[in-house]
Design a protein around this motif. Sequence first.
Motif, short mmCIF file in Angstrom:
data_model
loop_
_atom_site.label_atom_id
_atom_site.label_comp_id
_atom_site.label_asym_id
_atom_site.label_seq_id
_atom_site.Cartn_x
_atom_site.Cartn_y
_atom_site.Cartn_z
N UNK A 200 -3.16 -12.83 -4.70
CA UNK A 200 -3.68 -12.65 -3.35
C UNK A 200 -4.68 -11.51 -3.35
N UNK A 201 -5.63 -11.62 -2.49
CA UNK A 201 -6.64 -10.58 -2.35
C UNK A 201 -6.06 -9.42 -1.56
N UNK A 202 -6.45 -8.21 -1.94
CA UNK A 202 -6.01 -7.04 -1.19
C UNK A 202 -7.02 -6.80 -0.06
N UNK A 203 -6.74 -7.39 1.07
CA UNK A 203 -7.61 -7.24 2.23
C UNK A 203 -6.83 -6.61 3.40
N UNK A 204 -5.94 -5.70 3.06
CA UNK A 204 -5.10 -5.08 4.08
C UNK A 204 -5.93 -4.28 5.09
N UNK A 205 -6.95 -3.59 4.60
CA UNK A 205 -7.82 -2.83 5.51
C UNK A 205 -8.54 -3.77 6.47
N UNK A 206 -9.00 -4.90 5.94
CA UNK A 206 -9.67 -5.91 6.77
C UNK A 206 -8.71 -6.45 7.83
N UNK A 207 -7.49 -6.74 7.43
CA UNK A 207 -6.51 -7.29 8.36
C UNK A 207 -6.18 -6.32 9.49
N UNK A 208 -6.10 -5.02 9.17
CA UNK A 208 -5.76 -4.04 10.21
C UNK A 208 -6.89 -3.84 11.21
N UNK A 209 -8.11 -4.19 10.83
CA UNK A 209 -9.25 -4.03 11.74
C UNK A 209 -9.16 -4.98 12.93
N UNK B 170 -19.93 -5.45 10.87
CA UNK B 170 -20.47 -4.89 9.63
C UNK B 170 -19.36 -4.24 8.80
N UNK B 171 -18.50 -3.48 9.45
CA UNK B 171 -17.38 -2.85 8.75
C UNK B 171 -16.43 -3.90 8.19
N UNK B 172 -16.19 -4.97 8.95
CA UNK B 172 -15.31 -6.05 8.49
C UNK B 172 -15.91 -6.76 7.28
N UNK B 173 -17.22 -6.97 7.30
CA UNK B 173 -17.90 -7.61 6.16
C UNK B 173 -17.74 -6.75 4.91
N UNK B 174 -17.92 -5.45 5.05
CA UNK B 174 -17.76 -4.57 3.89
C UNK B 174 -16.34 -4.59 3.36
N UNK B 175 -15.35 -4.61 4.23
CA UNK B 175 -13.96 -4.61 3.79
C UNK B 175 -13.56 -5.91 3.10
N UNK B 176 -13.97 -7.04 3.67
CA UNK B 176 -13.60 -8.32 3.04
C UNK B 176 -14.36 -8.51 1.74
N UNK B 177 -15.62 -8.07 1.70
CA UNK B 177 -16.40 -8.16 0.46
C UNK B 177 -15.78 -7.27 -0.62
#
Length: 78
Positions: free
Chosen positions: A27-36, A51-58
Amino acid sequence: MKKQELIHLHGLLSEVRTQMEAWESTELDVSEYETMGVRPTSIHRSKTDHKAAVFEIANGITTAMEEAEPDRVAPRAD
């Protein structure tokens, strides 16, 4: 980049994430993205939020790709 273009990019990266999770066993570690809480469908959110979400998921996608392919190949011209 315009907000509409950023939302489109956000949607594309979300699709890449979905496909990677389906193809890969990790699984991808996208915990920061999920909390946004910002999704591509959250069109009411600001351009800065997307923009912040794009950076986190990328970041989550590229980190997973680096872990899957730890050996780098030097670029060269044939």
